[in-house]
Motif scaffolding. Sequence first.
Motif, PDB file in Angstrom:
ATOM      1  N   LEU A 273       0.799  -1.222   0.000  1.00 59.28           N
ATOM      2  CA  LEU A 273       0.000   0.000   0.000  1.00 59.28           C
ATOM      3  C   LEU A 273       0.839   1.284   0.000  1.00 59.28           C
ATOM      4  O   LEU A 273       0.436   2.272  -0.623  1.00 59.28           O
ATOM      5  CB  LEU A 273      -0.961  -0.005   1.185  1.00 59.28           C
ATOM      6  N   PRO A 274       1.998   1.352   0.681  1.00 63.26           N
ATOM      7  CA  PRO A 274       2.779   2.594   0.618  1.00 63.26           C
ATOM      8  C   PRO A 274       3.141   3.018  -0.804  1.00 63.26           C
ATOM      9  O   PRO A 274       3.338   4.219  -1.058  1.00 63.26           O
ATOM     10  CB  PRO A 274       4.037   2.251   1.439  1.00 63.26           C
ATOM     11  N   ASP A 275       3.225   2.072  -1.748  1.00 61.02           N
ATOM     12  CA  ASP A 275       3.533   2.431  -3.135  1.00 61.02           C
ATOM     13  C   ASP A 275       2.387   3.170  -3.812  1.00 61.02           C
ATOM     14  O   ASP A 275       2.570   3.721  -4.910  1.00 61.02           O
ATOM     15  CB  ASP A 275       3.847   1.164  -3.948  1.00 61.02           C
ATOM     16  N   PRO A 281       2.743   9.680  -9.475  1.00 64.40           N
ATOM     17  CA  PRO A 281       1.679  10.075 -10.413  1.00 64.40           C
ATOM     18  C   PRO A 281       0.499   9.121 -10.338  1.00 64.40           C
ATOM     19  O   PRO A 281       0.664   7.904 -10.252  1.00 64.40           O
ATOM     20  CB  PRO A 281       2.379  10.013 -11.781  1.00 64.40           C
ATOM     21  N   THR A 282      -0.706   9.694 -10.379  1.00 63.66           N
ATOM     22  CA  THR A 282      -1.911   8.870 -10.236  1.00 63.66           C
ATOM     23  C   THR A 282      -2.027   7.831 -11.352  1.00 63.66           C
ATOM     24  O   THR A 282      -2.500   6.719 -11.121  1.00 63.66           O
ATOM     25  CB  THR A 282      -3.172   9.756 -10.233  1.00 63.66           C
ATOM     26  N   GLU A 283      -1.567   8.190 -12.568  1.00 62.94           N
ATOM     27  CA  GLU A 283      -1.689   7.235 -13.672  1.00 62.94           C
ATOM     28  C   GLU A 283      -0.777   6.024 -13.498  1.00 62.94           C
ATOM     29  O   GLU A 283      -0.963   4.992 -14.155  1.00 62.94           O
ATOM     30  CB  GLU A 283      -1.411   7.916 -15.012  1.00 62.94           C
ATOM     31  N   ASP A 284       0.216   6.145 -12.597  1.00 63.57           N
ATOM     32  CA  ASP A 284       1.101   5.005 -12.332  1.00 63.57           C
ATOM     33  C   ASP A 284       0.581   4.103 -11.225  1.00 63.57           C
ATOM     34  O   ASP A 284       1.154   3.044 -10.968  1.00 63.57           O
ATOM     35  CB  ASP A 284       2.507   5.513 -11.940  1.00 63.57           C
ATOM     36  N   ARG A 285      -0.464   4.526 -10.545  1.00 67.35           N
ATOM     37  CA  ARG A 285      -0.968   3.754  -9.405  1.00 67.35           C
ATOM     38  C   ARG A 285      -2.071   2.798  -9.859  1.00 67.35           C
ATOM     39  O   ARG A 285      -3.210   2.847  -9.400  1.00 67.35           O
ATOM     40  CB  ARG A 285      -1.483   4.698  -8.311  1.00 67.35           C
ATOM     41  N   LEU A 286      -1.717   1.928 -10.768  1.00 64.45           N
ATOM     42  CA  LEU A 286      -2.669   0.959 -11.310  1.00 64.45           C
ATOM     43  C   LEU A 286      -2.674  -0.293 -10.441  1.00 64.45           C
ATOM     44  O   LEU A 286      -1.620  -0.823 -10.082  1.00 64.45           O
ATOM     45  CB  LEU A 286      -2.273   0.599 -12.738  1.00 64.45           C
ATOM     46  N   VAL A 287      -3.865  -0.755 -10.070  1.00 62.20           N
ATOM     47  CA  VAL A 287      -3.984  -1.996  -9.298  1.00 62.20           C
ATOM     48  C   VAL A 287      -4.810  -2.981 -10.112  1.00 62.20           C
ATOM     49  O   VAL A 287      -5.816  -2.610 -10.730  1.00 62.20           O
ATOM     50  CB  VAL A 287      -4.641  -1.749  -7.916  1.00 62.20           C
ATOM     51  N   ARG A 288      -4.369  -4.222 -10.123  1.00 61.07           N
ATOM     52  CA  ARG A 288      -5.052  -5.244 -10.921  1.00 61.07           C
ATOM     53  C   ARG A 288      -5.869  -6.161 -10.010  1.00 61.07           C
ATOM     54  O   ARG A 288      -5.389  -6.609  -8.969  1.00 61.07           O
ATOM     55  CB  ARG A 288      -4.030  -6.058 -11.720  1.00 61.07           C
ATOM     56  N   LEU A 289      -7.092  -6.415 -10.435  1.00 54.96           N
ATOM     57  CA  LEU A 289      -7.964  -7.322  -9.707  1.00 54.96           C
ATOM     58  C   LEU A 289      -7.692  -8.753 -10.142  1.00 54.96           C
ATOM     59  O   LEU A 289      -7.185  -9.005 -11.238  1.00 54.96           O
ATOM     60  CB  LEU A 289      -9.437  -6.980  -9.968  1.00 54.96           C
ATOM     61  N   ARG A 290      -8.017  -9.689  -9.274  1.00 54.05           N
ATOM     62  CA  ARG A 290      -7.789 -11.107  -9.570  1.00 54.05           C
ATOM     63  C   ARG A 290      -8.601 -11.584 -10.780  1.00 54.05           C
ATOM     64  O   ARG A 290      -8.237 -12.576 -11.411  1.00 54.05           O
ATOM     65  CB  ARG A 290      -8.153 -11.960  -8.355  1.00 54.05           C
ATOM     66  N   PHE A 296      -7.484   2.292 -10.525  1.00 50.61           N
ATOM     67  CA  PHE A 296      -6.417   3.122  -9.986  1.00 50.61           C
ATOM     68  C   PHE A 296      -6.632   3.248  -8.481  1.00 50.61           C
ATOM     69  O   PHE A 296      -7.778   3.391  -8.007  1.00 50.61           O
ATOM     70  CB  PHE A 296      -6.419   4.495 -10.653  1.00 50.61           C
ATOM     71  N   GLY A 297      -5.523   3.169  -7.716  1.00 45.72           N
ATOM     72  CA  GLY A 297      -5.630   3.138  -6.266  1.00 45.72           C
ATOM     73  C   GLY A 297      -4.871   4.256  -5.572  1.00 45.72           C
ATOM     74  O   GLY A 297      -3.788   4.655  -6.014  1.00 45.72           O
ATOM     75  N   HIS A 298      -5.454   4.759  -4.490  1.00 48.73           N
ATOM     76  CA  HIS A 298      -4.815   5.778  -3.649  1.00 48.73           C
ATOM     77  C   HIS A 298      -4.890   5.302  -2.201  1.00 48.73           C
ATOM     78  O   HIS A 298      -5.990   5.164  -1.639  1.00 48.73           O
ATOM     79  CB  HIS A 298      -5.532   7.123  -3.807  1.00 48.73           C
ATOM     80  N   ALA A 299      -3.749   5.001  -1.613  1.00 51.47           N
ATOM     81  CA  ALA A 299      -3.698   4.482  -0.246  1.00 51.47           C
ATOM     82  C   ALA A 299      -3.474   5.613   0.748  1.00 51.47           C
ATOM     83  O   ALA A 299      -2.679   6.534   0.500  1.00 51.47           O
ATOM     84  CB  ALA A 299      -2.598   3.443  -0.120  1.00 51.47           C
ATOM     85  N   ILE A 300      -4.172   5.549   1.869  1.00 51.19           N
ATOM     86  CA  ILE A 300      -4.030   6.527   2.948  1.00 51.19           C
ATOM     87  C   ILE A 300      -3.606   5.766   4.199  1.00 51.19           C
ATOM     88  O   ILE A 300      -4.292   4.835   4.634  1.00 51.19           O
ATOM     89  CB  ILE A 300      -5.342   7.281   3.186  1.00 51.19           C
TER      90      ILE A 300
END
Length: 580
Positions: A273-275, A281-290, A296-300
């Motif tokens: 999650l820290p990544d 950049p938001t466009e680099d925060r891609l998360v893939r579902l199973r 796109f993911g933003h972790a707090i």
Amino acid sequence: MRDRDHVAEIDLVLRGQATGRDGIVSDSWRRCVEHYGLDPARPSPAHIVTDAELRSHREQSERLIAIARSGLDALFRQVAGQNYVLLLADAKGVTVDFFGDTRFEDDLRRAGLYLGSDWSEHLAGTCGVGACIVTGEAVTIHQTDHFDLHHTPLSCTAAPIFDTSGQLAAVLDLSLLRSPQPKASQSLAMNLVRASARRVEMANLMAMTRRDWVLRLSASPEFLEVDPEAAIALDPEGRIIGLTHAAQAALGGSRPLLGQRLDQLLELGVDDLPDLMRGRPTEDRLVRLRDGRSLFGHAIAPQTARLPRGLPLLPGGLSSLAGADPAMQRMLSRAARLACSGVSLLIGGETGTGKERLARAIHMCLPRPAAFVALDCAGQDPAALAAQDWTAGATGTLFLRRVDDLCPEAQAVMLRQLATTRLRVIATSRGDLGQMVRDGSFRADLFFRIAGAALHLPPLRLRQDFDWLVDRLLRGGATDGLRLTAAARSDLRGRDWPGNLRELAATLDTASLLAEGQVIDQTDLPPALLALPPAADPDEDLRAILDACGWNMACAARRLGVNRSTVLRRMQRLGLTPPG
């Protein structure tokens, strides 16, 4: 459409003939006649609850009202000048918050578009709030979609608001006294209430899970940080402990998500999650579902820096109930250990100490979605109690409010009813239930059925985290951003608070209306409405009161209603000395 034509169309639907109405409307018309026994030919005025009932409904929803207020205010400004009325109804259909043009207040009251109106389907017939509660979906009930002839001029668009466990918490409704004829004219209203309901759920999740990881999700990187579509909260092991309704739809479908591990749904774990935090950049925060999809993911990260030093991390909503008060923290730690055990719990404490909040926080610790069934025991009729059906619930909580108010006949019925349910029982009592058993006014067998373990909430006058509580109540709602002068804070500390947290919240709300600017001074505080009578024992709880006042003699004297020298004499007689 004339009144008799409307009644005739309802009759056609009841006979199974198509009339072109939405399925939601047709189904609701059938329920109105077949289940509720309503008569479409007999218009009835709006159903308004009593002032006492409204206070009760608002108290139970006060946290959500405070969280939703700023967003609803923004929504109302957005539709200003278009004659819309904005209602927030609780899960029972009672309007607990309201935004409308005061120039039309009398018309709005008559139409039921006002505070205290009950829009549950069994009373009001087919309507926006009622249909939304039944279906769990956003709906528009436009003009003659309404069942009751009294409501056919209205157009009501409503969207559900779910809590962090996926249970319906409230309904947001945008209504017009009069509107253009086409139902499609309300498509903008539908988009607005859906978006606002989603944002209220997001704000609620963020407020409930400040000490936990939150992963916010969006299909578009542009809106990821400013207006994400969904969010989940995670414990340190990566299990989902809270979510928005959109997250359930996006990640789980019909499969419950609470208790699921993050890495079972996405191709990442809690350590990744820290990544996904800011700085990348938001466009680099891609998360893939199973299942192959991508978001796109933003972790707090958990906001542990805001916690008072040395306080333990507690699950669910338990952490938000107390600051640095040793007695409260011991009680909450015990509650956390008991939360998922299934042991029946009895919560004691004076009126307004937060017993129901504690019960709901314990319920929120459950690892998966479960029902929270609440029953007010005050004035409960034995026959009505016997008609209750709790056999369907396999998991969840049966919350018995004010169980000490059950009459002897109702106690006997309650004992039989509890034998049929698998729901975990949490009961509250204002009085000493053990003493009532000894006096013979409460059944011993029922007492031992509901009191597997006991928790007690101390009164506000004995709590050592008073300043923390004040600051917490000042955050959110009408008091957000306000601060207290030293004189005002000292005045509040010295009161005895017979109404406890409920009285404190009301006092701050009133003071915020009287204050000029962002500062509440002592002169803005309303007077205490009810003072506690002097204790029979003048030395009763002296040490506890001194602890709660930080051993400030003047503060303790004000709470006891005596002068400072009297406090000093009692301390000397009891051999009490300040710690350290």
